[in-house]
Scaffold this active site. Structure first.
Site, PDB file in Angstrom:
ATOM      1  N   LYS A   9       0.893  -1.268  -0.033  1.00  0.00           N
ATOM      2  CA  LYS A   9      -0.028  -0.040  -0.126  1.00  0.00           C
ATOM      3  C   LYS A   9       0.945   1.207  -0.038  1.00  0.00           C
ATOM      4  CE  LYS A   9      -3.945  -2.387   2.314  1.00  0.00           C
ATOM      5  NZ  LYS A   9      -4.922  -2.468   3.234  1.00  0.00           N
ATOM      6  N   TYR A  49     -12.428  -2.691  -3.936  1.00  0.00           N
ATOM      7  CA  TYR A  49     -13.010  -2.537  -2.507  1.00  0.00           C
ATOM      8  C   TYR A  49     -14.582  -2.808  -2.452  1.00  0.00           C
ATOM      9  CZ  TYR A  49      -8.535  -2.315  -0.120  1.00  0.00           C
ATOM     10  OH  TYR A  49      -7.386  -2.260   0.279  1.00  0.00           O
ATOM     11  N   ASN A 112      -2.074  -0.028   7.019  1.00  0.00           N
ATOM     12  CA  ASN A 112      -1.626  -1.295   7.450  1.00  0.00           C
ATOM     13  C   ASN A 112      -0.601  -2.047   6.386  1.00  0.00           C
ATOM     14  OD1 ASN A 112      -3.701  -1.928   5.796  1.00  0.00           O
ATOM     15  ND2 ASN A 112      -4.916  -3.099   6.800  1.00  0.00           N
ATOM     16  N   HIS A 115      -2.082  -5.604   1.405  1.00  0.00           N
ATOM     17  CA  HIS A 115      -3.285  -6.360   0.971  1.00  0.00           C
ATOM     18  C   HIS A 115      -3.027  -7.635   0.442  1.00  0.00           C
ATOM     19  CE1 HIS A 115      -7.357  -7.140  -0.795  1.00  0.00           C
ATOM     20  NE2 HIS A 115      -6.493  -7.761  -1.870  1.00  0.00           N
ATOM     21  N   GLU A 126      -9.195 -10.038  -8.123  1.00  0.00           N
ATOM     22  CA  GLU A 126      -8.413  -9.163  -8.112  1.00  0.00           C
ATOM     23  C   GLU A 126      -7.168  -9.189  -9.008  1.00  0.00           C
ATOM     24  OE1 GLU A 126      -7.488  -9.416  -3.669  1.00  0.00           O
ATOM     25  OE2 GLU A 126      -9.832  -8.758  -3.326  1.00  0.00           O
TER      26      GLU A 126
END
Ligand code: IDP
Ligand code: MG
Length: 155
Positions: A9, A49, A112, A115, A126
């Site tokens: 990320k 998402y 965080n 993913h 994805e």
């Protein structure tokens, strides 16, 4: 063999720890079959998402994921979806166990670092979103020693 999508990320890119995080997956024995630095558009974030659209953190999540470049990684290995999720650790760095990526590199409850697809269905969807051109098929010599060729690699 199974495939999964990993995203490093924007916080991982800006903190300069992409190499270390990618190394966690490589050293575990997972094969990199796709790798690119890219910018996520709001449209791609929305498709990726989709399942979280109604969540209260959704707008912030899309803003975060489109705020800077990410590294998209396609990994391959036996049971690699579950293995990659275990390497990542619990969703929030503050809760994630030491030894996991989130546990070792962060403390945030929204930034965080990583993913990973959470099911076969999610991985398939994805990977198509982030690697529409497909991934790279090549012989990976490490697999001859990562796996027991008689027990695990037999066709
Ligand atoms: P996961 O990434 O461990 O699968 P999910 O529950 O699927 O976690 O949430 C997707 C992403 O949304 C998380 O990785 C995190 O970036 C963000 N997120 C989840 N819950 C919260 C929250 O309560 N506040 C802010 N961001 C959140
Ligand atoms: Mg998830």
């Amino acid at each position: 063999m199974e495939r999964t999508l990993i995203l490093l990320k924007p916080d991982a890119v800006q903190r300069g720890i992409c190499g270390q995080i990618l190394g966690r997956f490589e050293q575990k024995g997972l094969k990199v079959v796709g790798l690119k630095l890219m910018r996520i558009t709001p449209e791609l974030a929305a498709r990726h998402y989709e399942a979280h659209r109604e969540k209260k953190f959704y707008a912030g999540l899309v803003k975060f994921m489109t705020s800077g470049p990410v590294v998209a990684i396609a990994l391959e290995g036996i049971d690699c979806i579950r293995i990659a999720r275990n390497l990542m650790g619990a969703t929030f760095g503050a809760d994630a166990a030491p030894g996991t990526i989130r546990g070792d590199f962060g403390v945030s409850r929204s930034f965080n670092l990583v993913h990973g697809s959470d099911s076969k269905e999610a991985a398939e969807k994805e990977l198509k979103l982030f690697f529409p051109e497909g991934v790279l098929d090549y012989a990976y010599d490490a697999f001859a020693w990562v796996y027991d060729p008689i027990e695990e690699l037999k066709k």
